[in-house]
Design an enzyme around this catalytic site. Structure first.
Site, PDB file in Angstrom:
ATOM      1  N   GLU A  58       0.784  -1.237   0.000  1.00  8.31           N
ATOM      2  CA  GLU A  58       0.000   0.000   0.000  1.00  8.31           C
ATOM      3  C   GLU A  58       0.822   1.297   0.000  1.00  8.31           C
ATOM      4  O   GLU A  58       0.583   2.191   0.812  1.00  8.31           O
ATOM      5  CB  GLU A  58      -0.970  -0.003   1.196  1.00  8.31           C
ATOM      6  CG  GLU A  58      -1.900  -1.208   1.188  1.00  8.31           C
ATOM      7  CD  GLU A  58      -2.717  -1.376   2.474  1.00  8.31           C
ATOM      8  OE1 GLU A  58      -2.579  -0.548   3.383  1.00  8.31           O
ATOM      9  OE2 GLU A  58      -3.470  -2.355   2.570  1.00  8.31           O
TER      10      GLU A  58
ATOM     11  N   GLU B  47      -6.214 -10.846  -1.016  1.00  5.39           N
ATOM     12  CA  GLU B  47      -7.056 -10.599   0.176  1.00  5.39           C
ATOM     13  C   GLU B  47      -8.517 -10.495  -0.249  1.00  5.39           C
ATOM     14  O   GLU B  47      -9.186  -9.486   0.009  1.00  5.39           O
ATOM     15  CB  GLU B  47      -6.620  -9.302   0.865  1.00  5.39           C
ATOM     16  CG  GLU B  47      -5.153  -9.264   1.223  1.00  5.39           C
ATOM     17  CD  GLU B  47      -4.722  -7.981   1.923  1.00  5.39           C
ATOM     18  OE1 GLU B  47      -5.593  -7.226   2.402  1.00  5.39           O
ATOM     19  OE2 GLU B  47      -3.512  -7.735   1.985  1.00  5.39           O
TER      20      GLU B  47
HETATM   21  O1  G3I Z   1      -2.819  -6.151  18.768  1.00  7.88           O
HETATM   22  C1  G3I Z   1      -3.944  -5.512  19.361  1.00  7.88           C
HETATM   23  C2  G3I Z   1      -4.225  -6.107  20.708  1.00  7.88           C
HETATM   24  O2  G3I Z   1      -3.141  -5.822  21.551  1.00  7.88           O
HETATM   25  C3  G3I Z   1      -5.530  -5.508  21.250  1.00  7.88           C
HETATM   26  O3  G3I Z   1      -5.845  -6.146  22.447  1.00  7.88           O
HETATM   27  C4  G3I Z   1      -6.667  -5.721  20.266  1.00  7.88           C
HETATM   28  C5  G3I Z   1      -7.966  -5.061  20.737  1.00  7.88           C
HETATM   29  O4  G3I Z   1      -8.797  -4.760  19.659  1.00  7.88           O
HETATM   30  O5  G3I Z   1      -6.301  -5.117  19.042  1.00  7.88           O
HETATM   31  C6  G3I Z   1      -5.170  -5.699  18.457  1.00  7.88           C
HETATM   32  O6  G3I Z   1      -4.913  -5.069  17.245  1.00  7.88           O
HETATM   33  C7  G3I Z   1      -5.792  -5.404  16.186  1.00  7.88           C
HETATM   34  C8  G3I Z   1      -4.944  -5.955  15.047  1.00  7.88           C
HETATM   35  O7  G3I Z   1      -5.765  -6.220  13.934  1.00  7.88           O
HETATM   36  C9  G3I Z   1      -4.188  -7.233  15.419  1.00  7.88           C
HETATM   37  O8  G3I Z   1      -5.052  -8.246  15.796  1.00  7.88           O
HETATM   38  C10 G3I Z   1      -6.518  -4.152  15.726  1.00  7.88           C
HETATM   39  O9  G3I Z   1      -7.404  -3.717  16.705  1.00  7.88           O
HETATM   40  C11 G3I Z   1      -7.264  -4.399  14.429  1.00  7.88           C
HETATM   41  O10 G3I Z   1      -7.765  -3.176  13.925  1.00  7.88           O
HETATM   42  C12 G3I Z   1      -6.321  -5.013  13.403  1.00  7.88           C
HETATM   43  O11 G3I Z   1      -7.043  -5.182  12.204  1.00  7.88           O
HETATM   44  C13 G3I Z   1      -6.348  -5.757  11.115  1.00  7.88           C
HETATM   45  C14 G3I Z   1      -6.052  -4.703  10.045  1.00  7.88           C
HETATM   46  O12 G3I Z   1      -5.424  -5.329   8.950  1.00  7.88           O
HETATM   47  C15 G3I Z   1      -5.170  -3.580  10.544  1.00  7.88           C
HETATM   48  O13 G3I Z   1      -4.853  -2.728   9.522  1.00  7.88           O
HETATM   49  C16 G3I Z   1      -7.229  -6.837  10.522  1.00  7.88           C
HETATM   50  O14 G3I Z   1      -7.389  -7.882  11.480  1.00  7.88           O
HETATM   51  C17 G3I Z   1      -6.620  -7.398   9.245  1.00  7.88           C
HETATM   52  O15 G3I Z   1      -7.579  -8.209   8.603  1.00  7.88           O
HETATM   53  C18 G3I Z   1      -6.275  -6.252   8.316  1.00  7.88           C
HETATM   54  O16 G3I Z   1      -5.657  -6.767   7.164  1.00  7.88           O
HETATM   55  C19 G3I Z   1      -5.301  -5.799   6.161  1.00  7.88           C
HETATM   56  C20 G3I Z   1      -4.106  -6.331   5.420  1.00  7.88           C
HETATM   57  O17 G3I Z   1      -3.063  -6.622   6.312  1.00  7.88           O
HETATM   58  C21 G3I Z   1      -3.629  -5.345   4.357  1.00  7.88           C
HETATM   59  N1  G3I Z   1      -4.696  -4.977   3.476  1.00  7.88           N
HETATM   60  C22 G3I Z   1      -5.919  -4.502   4.108  1.00  7.88           C
HETATM   61  C23 G3I Z   1      -6.409  -5.527   5.128  1.00  7.88           C
HETATM   62  C24 G3I Z   1      -7.710  -5.090   5.720  1.00  7.88           C
HETATM   63  O18 G3I Z   1      -7.535  -3.891   6.443  1.00  7.88           O
END
Ligand code: G3I
Length: 345
Positions: free
Chosen positions: A152, A261
């Site tokens: 990205e 994805e």
């Molecule tokens: O690590 C923290 C944890 O410490 C905390 O307790 C928890 C509480 O919500 O959050 C955790 O972080 C989360 C993280 O995933 C890891 O699990 C975030 O809240 C959450 O927003 C995050 O979302 C991910 C997102 O990328 C972040 O940008 C999604 O699961 C994941 O599906 C998504 O994947 C991305 C690809 O990598 C790149 N392309 C877009 C795609 C969708 O956004």
């Protein structure tokens, strides 16, 4: 029959997995049945690999060669090799899910601290890429078949295409992409394919920006193998004709094309909506299979972003329940699954 068998002669079928998926026997059975590739949904991103405590407490020691912790990556490697699955490495260089302190002078936790200078950031980038790529090659050679080296870097709303708010852009400048690929080529094991990965790659302007600013220069240097079209689509709101144009444009450059994805946001579980979802998936897979069959694009894998609807990231992101995948809550096959299978049967 299963997805991976049905698509065997065309491309790999993958899904993103969380660490919970890898610990749950039913999920493991589904993974063995339908897929021959997985991607860590989160666990291989820099925020899970950079060792915050070591780096922040001893910046003088790690300033140009960050301390890394491979526990999370190790679990994906182990699971993949035990279950005969290929692994897509996601991702090395990204503005998101990379802690802000990584970009700061002396790894400062103060949000207002100055950025580290370009030379330091390039050394950190090389140290990170070298550390990760040499670890995975030593631990489980051949399991990771592709890496999203840069994720990205483009932003469709920026006139000149670059995502200027990215801390990588801020600290290094546009050439952070080229450096990342050069380092990845230098340290990747033999045969590991290097990808540029982005979303909304079907938008005409973004397609052009990606081709001109990213892919062509990297091809000239011989440091890129493929393009990852993420494929986060919205039901009745994503133009598949444009998606096809992108597949063909990227294919024409001679790059491997992977859909990395895939999901199609759909906020209703009603029969009519599920039928529309099925039709859209069928069209999309039709495009990919045709491109491959006719030698127009070397599509080498298609990865869904999640194993089943209730685990999809989209429900949180869209703030409404989403039903975007081929399988329902109990892994039951949806109309979309049948439709995707029919494309090749
Ligand atoms: O690590 C923290 C944890 O410490 C905390 O307790 C928890 C509480 O919500 O959050 C955790 O972080 C989360 C993280 O995933 C890891 O699990 C975030 O809240 C959450 O927003 C995050 O979302 C991910 C997102 O990328 C972040 O940008 C999604 O699961 C994941 O599906 C998504 O994947 C991305 C690809 O990598 C790149 N392309 C877009 C795609 C969708 O956004």
């Amino acid at each position: 029959m299963s997805l991976k068998k049905a698509y065997e002669q065309y491309f790999k079928i993958g899904t993103s997995v969380s660490k919970w998926n890898m610990e749950w026997p039913q999920a493991t059975r589904e993974l063995q049945k339908h897929y021959n590739s997985i991607t860590g949904e989160n666990g291989m991103k820099p925020m899970f690999v950079l060792d915050m405590q070591e780096n922040v407490e001893h910046p003088e020691k790690y300033n140009i060669n960050p301390a890394l912790n491979f526990d999370s990556i190790r679990s994906f490697l182990k699971f993949s090799s035990e279950n005969g699955l290929g692994l897509r490495g996601h991702t090395l260089v990204w503005h998101n899910q990379t802690p802000l302190w990584f970009f700061k002078e002396n790894y400062s936790l103060d949000e207002k601290a100055p950025w580290a200078d370009k030379e330091t950031m390039l050394a950190r980038m090389e140290g990170y890429i070298r550390g990760v790529l040499t670890f995975v090659e030593k631990e489980c050679p051949g399991v990771i078949y592709a890496w999203d080296v840069v994720n990205e870097a483009m932003e469709e709303n920026e006139e000149d295409g670059w995502r200027k708010k990215s801390p990588w852009y801020q600290t290094v400048g546009e050439d952070f992409v080229a450096y990342a690929f050069r380092f990845a080529r230098k340290y990747a094991g033999p045969g590991v394919k290097l990808f540029y990965n982005d979303y909304n790659t079907f938008l005409p302007k973004k397609r052009e920006d990606i081709c001109n600013l990213i892919l062509k220069p990297l091809l000239k240097e011989g440091v890129i193998d493929g393009i990852g079209m993420q494929g986060h689509l919205i039901l009745n709101d994503s133009d598949l004709k444009e998606f096809e144009k992108s597949v063909l444009a990227f294919g024409e450059l001679g790059l491997e094309v992977q859909v990395t994805e895939l999901d199609i946001h759909c906020n209703s579980p009603e029969e009519e909506a599920m039928k529309q979802l099925a039709d859209t998936y069928a069209k999309l897979f039709g495009i990919l299979v045709d491109a491959k069959k006719n030698g127009k694009a070397n599509v080498t894998s298609v990865t869904f972003w999640g194993m089943k609807d209730d685990e999809s990231w989209l429900t949180g992101f869209r703030k409404e329940k989403s039903y975007p995948l081929l399988f329902g809550e109990k892994y039951q096959e949806k109309a979309a699954y049948e439709a995707v299978m029919r494309v090749v049967q």
